[in-house]
Design a protein around this motif. Structure first.
Motif, PDB file in Angstrom:
ATOM      1  N   ASN A   1      23.510  22.257  29.001  1.00  0.00           N
ATOM      2  CA  ASN A   1      24.482  21.176  29.121  1.00  0.00           C
ATOM      3  C   ASN A   1      23.754  19.839  29.071  1.00  0.00           C
ATOM      4  OD1 ASN A   1      26.632  23.002  29.486  1.00  0.00           O
ATOM      5  ND2 ASN A   1      26.190  23.159  31.681  1.00  0.00           N
ATOM      6  N   VAL A   2      24.150  18.982  28.148  1.00  0.00           N
ATOM      7  CA  VAL A   2      23.478  17.693  27.993  1.00  0.00           C
ATOM      8  C   VAL A   2      24.129  16.680  28.935  1.00  0.00           C
ATOM      9  CG1 VAL A   2      22.868  15.834  26.410  1.00  0.00           C
ATOM     10  CG2 VAL A   2      22.880  18.217  25.611  1.00  0.00           C
ATOM     11  N   ALA A   3      23.333  16.185  29.878  1.00  0.00           N
ATOM     12  CA  ALA A   3      23.794  15.159  30.819  1.00  0.00           C
ATOM     13  C   ALA A   3      23.114  13.848  30.441  1.00  0.00           C
ATOM     14  CB  ALA A   3      23.496  15.563  32.260  1.00  0.00           C
ATOM     15  N   SER A   4      22.538  13.141  31.398  1.00  0.00           N
ATOM     16  CA  SER A   4      21.853  11.878  31.123  1.00  0.00           C
ATOM     17  C   SER A   4      21.132  11.419  32.382  1.00  0.00           C
ATOM     18  CB  SER A   4      22.860  10.797  30.689  1.00  0.00           C
ATOM     19  OG  SER A   4      22.240   9.518  30.619  1.00  0.00           O
ATOM     20  N   VAL A   5      20.006  10.744  32.204  1.00  0.00           N
ATOM     21  CA  VAL A   5      19.355  10.151  33.370  1.00  0.00           C
ATOM     22  C   VAL A   5      20.236   9.063  33.968  1.00  0.00           C
ATOM     23  CG1 VAL A   5      17.011  10.660  32.575  1.00  0.00           C
ATOM     24  CG2 VAL A   5      18.063   8.479  31.963  1.00  0.00           C
ATOM     25  N   SER A   6      21.206   8.582  33.199  1.00  0.00           N
ATOM     26  CA  SER A   6      22.120   7.561  33.717  1.00  0.00           C
ATOM     27  C   SER A   6      23.006   8.102  34.833  1.00  0.00           C
ATOM     28  CB  SER A   6      22.990   7.003  32.587  1.00  0.00           C
ATOM     29  OG  SER A   6      22.202   6.298  31.652  1.00  0.00           O
ATOM     30  N   GLY A   7      23.087   9.418  34.959  1.00  0.00           N
ATOM     31  CA  GLY A   7      23.823   9.989  36.067  1.00  0.00           C
ATOM     32  C   GLY A   7      23.055   9.924  37.379  1.00  0.00           C
ATOM     33  N   LYS A   8      21.794   9.488  37.316  1.00  0.00           N
ATOM     34  CA  LYS A   8      20.932   9.542  38.499  1.00  0.00           C
ATOM     35  C   LYS A   8      20.289   8.208  38.838  1.00  0.00           C
ATOM     36  CE  LYS A   8      18.982  12.846  36.263  1.00  0.00           C
ATOM     37  NZ  LYS A   8      18.054  13.915  35.828  1.00  0.00           N
TER      38      LYS A   8
ATOM     39  N   ASN B   1      21.150  25.526  32.222  1.00  0.00           N
ATOM     40  CA  ASN B   1      20.291  24.396  32.556  1.00  0.00           C
ATOM     41  C   ASN B   1      20.881  23.093  32.022  1.00  0.00           C
ATOM     42  OD1 ASN B   1      17.702  25.664  33.742  1.00  0.00           O
ATOM     43  ND2 ASN B   1      18.034  26.850  31.871  1.00  0.00           N
ATOM     44  N   THR B   2      20.425  22.005  32.608  1.00  0.00           N
ATOM     45  CA  THR B   2      20.825  20.679  32.146  1.00  0.00           C
ATOM     46  C   THR B   2      19.646  19.966  31.513  1.00  0.00           C
ATOM     47  OG1 THR B   2      22.373  20.487  34.007  1.00  0.00           O
ATOM     48  CG2 THR B   2      21.840  18.481  32.841  1.00  0.00           C
ATOM     49  N   LEU B   3      19.887  19.282  30.412  1.00  0.00           N
ATOM     50  CA  LEU B   3      18.911  18.379  29.811  1.00  0.00           C
ATOM     51  C   LEU B   3      19.455  16.963  29.970  1.00  0.00           C
ATOM     52  CD1 LEU B   3      16.388  17.717  28.178  1.00  0.00           C
ATOM     53  CD2 LEU B   3      17.723  18.125  26.092  1.00  0.00           C
ATOM     54  N   SER B   4      18.663  16.102  30.625  1.00  0.00           N
ATOM     55  CA  SER B   4      19.097  14.722  30.876  1.00  0.00           C
ATOM     56  C   SER B   4      18.221  13.751  30.092  1.00  0.00           C
ATOM     57  CB  SER B   4      19.015  14.411  32.376  1.00  0.00           C
ATOM     58  OG  SER B   4      19.991  15.115  33.092  1.00  0.00           O
ATOM     59  N   PRO B   5      18.655  13.375  28.877  1.00  0.00           N
ATOM     60  CA  PRO B   5      17.873  12.405  28.105  1.00  0.00           C
ATOM     61  C   PRO B   5      17.999  11.002  28.689  1.00  0.00           C
ATOM     62  CG  PRO B   5      19.364  13.686  26.702  1.00  0.00           C
ATOM     63  CD  PRO B   5      19.801  13.875  28.120  1.00  0.00           C
ATOM     64  N   GLY B   6      16.982  10.208  28.443  1.00  0.00           N
ATOM     65  CA  GLY B   6      17.065   8.780  28.696  1.00  0.00           C
ATOM     66  C   GLY B   6      17.613   8.090  27.460  1.00  0.00           C
ATOM     67  N   PRO B   7      17.523   6.777  27.390  1.00  0.00           N
ATOM     68  CA  PRO B   7      17.987   6.054  26.203  1.00  0.00           C
ATOM     69  C   PRO B   7      17.296   6.567  24.939  1.00  0.00           C
ATOM     70  CG  PRO B   7      17.564   4.537  27.998  1.00  0.00           C
ATOM     71  CD  PRO B   7      17.042   5.860  28.446  1.00  0.00           C
ATOM     72  N   VAL B   8      18.088   6.775  23.901  1.00  0.00           N
ATOM     73  CA  VAL B   8      17.588   7.368  22.655  1.00  0.00           C
ATOM     74  C   VAL B   8      17.578   6.315  21.550  1.00  0.00           C
ATOM     75  CG1 VAL B   8      17.955   9.174  20.932  1.00  0.00           C
ATOM     76  CG2 VAL B   8      18.483   9.615  23.349  1.00  0.00           C
ATOM     77  N   GLU B   9      16.484   6.231  20.832  1.00  0.00           N
ATOM     78  CA  GLU B   9      16.391   5.299  19.709  1.00  0.00           C
ATOM     79  C   GLU B   9      17.525   5.551  18.721  1.00  0.00           C
ATOM     80  OE1 GLU B   9      12.655   5.663  17.779  1.00  0.00           O
ATOM     81  OE2 GLU B   9      11.492   4.840  19.452  1.00  0.00           O
TER      82      GLU B   9
ATOM     83  N   LEU C   1       6.120   5.477  29.386  1.00  0.00           N
ATOM     84  CA  LEU C   1       5.548   5.506  28.039  1.00  0.00           C
ATOM     85  C   LEU C   1       5.853   4.244  27.243  1.00  0.00           C
ATOM     86  CD1 LEU C   1       6.202   9.226  26.967  1.00  0.00           C
ATOM     87  CD2 LEU C   1       4.177   8.220  28.048  1.00  0.00           C
ATOM     88  N   GLN C   2       6.554   3.291  27.886  1.00  0.00           N
ATOM     89  CA  GLN C   2       6.855   2.007  27.260  1.00  0.00           C
ATOM     90  C   GLN C   2       7.639   2.154  25.957  1.00  0.00           C
ATOM     91  OE1 GLN C   2       5.166  -1.306  28.746  1.00  0.00           O
ATOM     92  NE2 GLN C   2       5.898   0.224  30.217  1.00  0.00           N
ATOM     93  N   ARG C   3       8.547   3.109  25.933  1.00  0.00           N
ATOM     94  CA  ARG C   3       9.379   3.320  24.744  1.00  0.00           C
ATOM     95  C   ARG C   3      10.594   4.142  25.120  1.00  0.00           C
ATOM     96  NH1 ARG C   3       9.123   8.478  22.675  1.00  0.00           N
ATOM     97  NH2 ARG C   3       7.328   9.798  23.192  1.00  0.00           N
ATOM     98  N   MET C   4      11.500   4.308  24.167  1.00  0.00           N
ATOM     99  CA  MET C   4      12.618   5.225  24.321  1.00  0.00           C
ATOM    100  C   MET C   4      12.242   6.587  23.757  1.00  0.00           C
ATOM    101  SD  MET C   4      15.788   2.690  23.257  1.00  0.00           S
ATOM    102  CE  MET C   4      14.897   1.951  21.866  1.00  0.00           C
ATOM    103  N   VAL C   5      13.118   7.559  23.934  1.00  0.00           N
ATOM    104  CA  VAL C   5      12.895   8.857  23.317  1.00  0.00           C
ATOM    105  C   VAL C   5      13.632   8.899  21.978  1.00  0.00           C
ATOM    106  CG1 VAL C   5      12.552  10.038  25.505  1.00  0.00           C
ATOM    107  CG2 VAL C   5      14.846   9.926  24.530  1.00  0.00           C
TER     108      VAL C   5
ATOM    109  N   SER D   1      12.965  11.140  29.435  1.00  0.00           N
ATOM    110  CA  SER D   1      13.291   9.718  29.405  1.00  0.00           C
ATOM    111  C   SER D   1      12.096   8.835  29.121  1.00  0.00           C
ATOM    112  CB  SER D   1      13.902   9.312  30.749  1.00  0.00           C
ATOM    113  OG  SER D   1      12.944   9.461  31.790  1.00  0.00           O
ATOM    114  N   ALA D   2      10.983   9.407  28.681  1.00  0.00           N
ATOM    115  CA  ALA D   2       9.742   8.652  28.485  1.00  0.00           C
ATOM    116  C   ALA D   2       9.284   7.998  29.787  1.00  0.00           C
ATOM    117  CB  ALA D   2       9.897   7.591  27.374  1.00  0.00           C
ATOM    118  N   GLY D   3       9.709   8.599  30.895  1.00  0.00           N
ATOM    119  CA  GLY D   3       9.331   8.064  32.199  1.00  0.00           C
ATOM    120  C   GLY D   3      10.241   6.944  32.674  1.00  0.00           C
ATOM    121  N   MET D   4      11.470   6.873  32.139  1.00  0.00           N
ATOM    122  CA  MET D   4      12.411   5.836  32.562  1.00  0.00           C
ATOM    123  C   MET D   4      12.868   6.074  34.002  1.00  0.00           C
ATOM    124  SD  MET D   4      13.901   3.056  31.366  1.00  0.00           S
ATOM    125  CE  MET D   4      13.882   3.213  29.569  1.00  0.00           C
ATOM    126  N   ILE D   5      12.859   7.336  34.405  1.00  0.00           N
ATOM    127  CA  ILE D   5      13.239   7.699  35.768  1.00  0.00           C
ATOM    128  C   ILE D   5      12.129   8.547  36.348  1.00  0.00           C
ATOM    129  CG2 ILE D   5      14.540   9.731  35.021  1.00  0.00           C
ATOM    130  CD1 ILE D   5      16.458   9.220  37.333  1.00  0.00           C
ATOM    131  N   GLY D   6      11.758   8.306  37.575  1.00  0.00           N
ATOM    132  CA  GLY D   6      10.691   9.083  38.202  1.00  0.00           C
ATOM    133  C   GLY D   6      11.081   9.487  39.594  1.00  0.00           C
TER     134      GLY D   6
END
Length: 254
Positions: free
Chosen positions: A136-143, A178-186, A218-222, A248-253
């Protein structure tokens, strides 16, 4: 380690563009028979034409019980053992007190009820077979806070909660969830966001982007391709269930 994707049938929702398209392309390249689902038949046909092997185009409105039931009936002869619930919408950009109830309900209908309906429709077959994988695709924005996006963030946290509980319900029956939570995507959506932020702050789009990605380790988006690779990685971890994977390239830790 043996690849757990080749030779299986994977159903991907929201497969007409963006993350869904990237996931479908990668799973097909890994040897899966891919069923492409989404609302826009023309977009699904275009993706199907680019796949390396024959696929199935099966339009669906995941927020509609009747549409999902019709999809399940149409695919009754398909051995769907991988389900990627990717379909979702961004919803309104407004403070909570400015959000109309109809807009709130639409976000939850697509982002949460859609996941519930698809799992409800295809889990019985996986349980009968004694095997299956659901991502299930969620998002780091949920957290983490995301100003003026309460419906979206709340819906994505709901997907994470749904996944955690469902994993415990069906794990003993052979199905991993399982859930996959992407960060901002290019891509075009973020490009538009940076242009709007530049207008709001009196900066340039490049400066708005630089300020945004400075928050990531990582100073970037995924990228869409990285999200697809993460999906494949989850499917190739047989001991993984009930997990929420941040990409999330480390957008959330934490």
């Amino acid at each position: 380690m043996t690849d757990r994707i080749a030779g299986r049938t994977a159903l991907v929702t929201g497969a007409g563009n963006g993350l869904g398209r990237a996931v479908a392309l990668l799973l097909a390249a890994r040897g899966a028979r891919v069923i492409l689902s989404g609302r826009d038949r023309a977009k699904l046909d275009a993706v199907a034409a680019s796949l390396p092997a024959p696929s199935v185009v099966a339009p669906v409105d995941t927020s509609s019980p009747s549409s999902v039931d019709a999809l399940a009936s149409r695919l009754a002869d398909e051995d769907v053992s991988i389900l990627v619930n990717n379909a979702g919408i961004a919803g309104p950009v407004a403070s909570l007190w400015e959000v109309e109830p109809g807009d709130w309900d639409e976000v939850f209908a697509v982002n949460v009820r859609g996941v519930y309906l698809m799992c409800r429709a295809f889990l019985p077959r996986m349980i009968a077979a004694g095997r299956g994988d659901i991502v299930n695709v969620a998002s780091v924005s949920g957290k983490r806070p995301l100003a003026r996006r309460t419906p979206y963030t709340a819906s994505k946290m709901a997907v994470i909660g749904l996944t955690t509980t469902l994993a415990h319900e069906v794990g003993p029956l052979g199905v991993a969830v399982n859930t996959l939570s992407p960060g901002p995507v290019e891509g075009p959506r973020m490009t538009r966001n940076f242009a709007l932020e530049a207008q709001r702050t009196g900066t340039t789009p490049a400066e708005a982007e630089a300020a945004f990605v400075s928050r990531a380790a990582l100073q970037r988006m995924v990228t869409e391709e990285e999200v697809a690779l993460a999906t494949a990685a989850i499917l190739n971890m047989p001991g993984l269930s009930g997990a929420d994977i941040d990409l999330s390239a480390g957008m959330i830790g934490r």
